[in-house]
Design a protein around this motif. Structure first.
Motif, PDB file in Angstrom:
ATOM      1  N   GLY A 156       0.806  -1.211   0.000  1.00 36.01           N
ATOM      2  CA  GLY A 156       0.000   0.000   0.000  1.00 36.01           C
ATOM      3  C   GLY A 156       0.837   1.257   0.000  1.00 36.01           C
ATOM      4  N   THR A 157       0.382   2.237  -0.774  1.00 36.62           N
ATOM      5  CA  THR A 157       1.004   3.573  -0.881  1.00 36.62           C
ATOM      6  C   THR A 157       2.525   3.506  -1.045  1.00 36.62           C
ATOM      7  N   ALA A 158       2.950   2.730  -2.034  1.00 38.93           N
ATOM      8  CA  ALA A 158       4.366   2.654  -2.412  1.00 38.93           C
ATOM      9  C   ALA A 158       5.280   2.289  -1.249  1.00 38.93           C
ATOM     10  N   GLY A 159       4.806   1.385  -0.397  1.00 47.06           N
ATOM     11  CA  GLY A 159       5.625   0.925   0.720  1.00 47.06           C
ATOM     12  C   GLY A 159       5.424   1.682   2.013  1.00 47.06           C
ATOM     13  N   ASN A 160       4.645   2.764   1.991  1.00 46.50           N
ATOM     14  CA  ASN A 160       4.475   3.590   3.189  1.00 46.50           C
ATOM     15  C   ASN A 160       3.722   2.865   4.302  1.00 46.50           C
ATOM     16  N   LEU A 161       2.758   2.027   3.948  1.00 47.06           N
ATOM     17  CA  LEU A 161       1.966   1.311   4.957  1.00 47.06           C
ATOM     18  C   LEU A 161       2.861   0.406   5.793  1.00 47.06           C
ATOM     19  N   SER A 207      14.457   1.172  -1.589  1.00 48.59           N
ATOM     20  CA  SER A 207      15.140   2.377  -1.121  1.00 48.59           C
ATOM     21  C   SER A 207      14.315   3.628  -1.396  1.00 48.59           C
ATOM     22  N   THR A 208      13.485   3.578  -2.447  1.00 52.36           N
ATOM     23  CA  THR A 208      12.699   4.749  -2.826  1.00 52.36           C
ATOM     24  C   THR A 208      11.665   5.123  -1.769  1.00 52.36           C
ATOM     25  N   ALA A 209      11.343   4.198  -0.855  1.00 54.07           N
ATOM     26  CA  ALA A 209      10.458   4.550   0.250  1.00 54.07           C
ATOM     27  C   ALA A 209      11.076   5.646   1.107  1.00 54.07           C
ATOM     28  N   PHE A 210      12.417   5.784   1.017  1.00 52.18           N
ATOM     29  CA  PHE A 210      13.125   6.785   1.809  1.00 52.18           C
ATOM     30  C   PHE A 210      13.769   7.873   0.952  1.00 52.18           C
ATOM     31  N   THR A 211      13.970   7.593  -0.319  1.00 42.69           N
ATOM     32  CA  THR A 211      14.637   8.570  -1.195  1.00 42.69           C
ATOM     33  C   THR A 211      13.683   9.338  -2.099  1.00 42.69           C
ATOM     34  N   ILE A 212      12.447   8.834  -2.245  1.00 46.53           N
ATOM     35  CA  ILE A 212      11.436   9.515  -3.074  1.00 46.53           C
ATOM     36  C   ILE A 212      10.176   9.835  -2.279  1.00 46.53           C
ATOM     37  N   ASN A 213       9.627   8.849  -1.578  1.00 43.93           N
ATOM     38  CA  ASN A 213       8.337   9.032  -0.918  1.00 43.93           C
ATOM     39  C   ASN A 213       8.248  10.255  -0.007  1.00 43.93           C
ATOM     40  N   PRO A 214       9.279  10.551   0.800  1.00 40.94           N
ATOM     41  CA  PRO A 214       9.155  11.718   1.676  1.00 40.94           C
ATOM     42  C   PRO A 214       8.983  13.037   0.921  1.00 40.94           C
ATOM     43  N   TYR A 215       9.298  13.050  -0.359  1.00 36.84           N
ATOM     44  CA  TYR A 215       9.249  14.285  -1.142  1.00 36.84           C
ATOM     45  C   TYR A 215       8.012  14.378  -2.036  1.00 36.84           C
ATOM     46  N   ILE A 216       7.371  13.251  -2.321  1.00 39.40           N
ATOM     47  CA  ILE A 216       6.192  13.306  -3.194  1.00 39.40           C
ATOM     48  C   ILE A 216       4.883  13.169  -2.420  1.00 39.40           C
ATOM     49  N   TYR A 217       4.962  12.700  -1.166  1.00 41.99           N
ATOM     50  CA  TYR A 217       3.774  12.637  -0.318  1.00 41.99           C
ATOM     51  C   TYR A 217       3.799  13.833   0.634  1.00 41.99           C
ATOM     52  N   PRO A 226       2.659   9.376   7.963  1.00 41.89           N
ATOM     53  CA  PRO A 226       2.285   9.168   9.368  1.00 41.89           C
ATOM     54  C   PRO A 226       3.464   8.790  10.263  1.00 41.89           C
ATOM     55  N   PHE A 227       4.660   8.860   9.728  1.00 42.82           N
ATOM     56  CA  PHE A 227       5.874   8.556  10.489  1.00 42.82           C
ATOM     57  C   PHE A 227       6.983   9.435   9.939  1.00 42.82           C
ATOM     58  N   ASP A 228       8.070   9.546  10.693  1.00 37.84           N
ATOM     59  CA  ASP A 228       9.227  10.319  10.253  1.00 37.84           C
ATOM     60  C   ASP A 228      10.290   9.336   9.745  1.00 37.84           C
ATOM     61  N   PRO A 229      10.543   9.312   8.434  1.00 41.31           N
ATOM     62  CA  PRO A 229      11.497   8.335   7.886  1.00 41.31           C
ATOM     63  C   PRO A 229      12.897   8.466   8.470  1.00 41.31           C
TER      64      PRO A 229
END
Length: 321
Positions: A70-75, A95-105, A109-112
């Motif tokens: 769910g949600t590109a690994g965020n769940l 790795s993109t859960a930490f290198t992309i997701n914080p910038y496009i969402y 609900p958490f701080d990577p």
């Protein structure tokens, strides 16, 4: 104030766990859970199970794979961020859960950076720029020349806005001053690429090579630092744009307060796994490479990729929510 309290509470829990471990608490003494951010049968799930099997053999305890897509690994990331930091719950994610997701969402609900700690890497693969055999362009240099001659007419598909297949192409366009049409897909664009409905896509090597070897598509360029051994005649993107190198890689993270001694033992085990002959063969059979980095090296790789991806995301104002 609340965030400071959460940080202090996490620190105290981590210190308590570290003291217990240092005083002789056996780890592991019960099953280990690996939460995977994608569905069963997907590449992250396949690789997580490979490493989970190795861990179970070496540690003598069951390793349970828990899929939370769910949600590109965020769940999955959120679930592990909120798990007890006792060394028995880990996140397996891209790795993109930490290198992309914080910038496009807009909001997670958490701080990577604060809630999860990188502990180990498992595999990496480059992406290959592919096109239908009917596409008249036969190399990345010809592609760029055609794009400059006919701005906005050549299309590149992606797995959605903000995906690596999108951002790498935006990087290439920026560096070369070319204008190509982005065609985002919610599902796989491969059928349309093969059929020529869309011109190109930057595809992970594990799936792209199957189409290349069966002559269903042609390969124009590879995103790794050197030419892929399976495609020695296909140039890298960096041969056209020096420094344009990007790979897709997987890793494991733990709740931030997980005892350091457990993190270190886990990392050492994963480095050993990346050298295991049987596991290495299984990974390479999927056109990928084992990746065994130290925690410091993993953190540096995350910073490098995040700096590149975040710059592109901000310049293009890319959002998915």
């Amino acid at each position: 104030m609340l965030s400071k309290f959460k940080w202090l509470a996490g620190l105290l829990i981590g210190l308590a766990c570290s003291v217990a471990f240092a005083q002789g608490a056996a780890w592991p003494s019960r099953p280990i859970r690996i939460v995977v951010g994608f569905a069963p049968g997907t590449p992250p799930d396949i690789f997580a199970r490979m490493y989970g099997e190795y861990m179970a053999r070496q540690l003598g305890v069951p390793v349970v794979i828990d899929n939370k897509p769910g949600t590109a690994g965020n769940l999955a990331s959120d679930a592990v961020a909120k798990a007890p930091p006792d060394g028995y719950t880990y996140l397996y994610n891209l790795s993109t859960a930490f290198t992309i997701n914080p910038y496009i969402y807009a909001k997670l609900p958490f701080d990577p950076q604060k809630d999860l700690v990188p502990v180990a890497t498992t595999m990496r693969q480059g992406l290959v720029l592919i096109a239908s055999p009917k596409f008249p362009v036969k190399s990345v240099k010809e592609l760029l020349a055609a794009a400059k001659a006919r701005p906005g007419t050549i299309s590149h598909a992606s797995y959605g806005a903000g995906s690596p297949s999108h951002l790498i192409m935006e990087w290439l366009k920026d560096e070369t001053g070319t204008d190509m049409l982005h065609a985002p897909y919610r599902a796989s664009p491969l059928t349309d690429v093969v059929g020529g409905q869309v011109d190109t896509v930057m595809e992970p090597m594990a799936t792209g090579y199957q189409l290349i070897s069966s002559n269903r598509v042609q390969a124009l360029a590879y995103s790794g630092s050197s030419r892929h051994p399976s495609m020695p005649d296909v140039p890298t993107l960096s041969e056209v744009v020096p420094g344009l190198v990007m790979t897709s890689w997987h890793g494991m993270w733990a709740p931030a307060a997980t005892p350091v001694a457990v993190q270190q033992r886990f990392n050492a085990l994963m480095i050993e796994a990346s050298k295991d002959p049987d596991l290495v063969k299984r990974i390479r059979d999927l056109n990928s490479e084992p990746l065994g980095l130290t925690q410091a090296e993993m953190a540096a790789a995350l910073r490098r990729d995040a700096e590149i991806y975040s710059r592109i995301v901000k310049a293009k104002n890319i959002r998915v929510d």
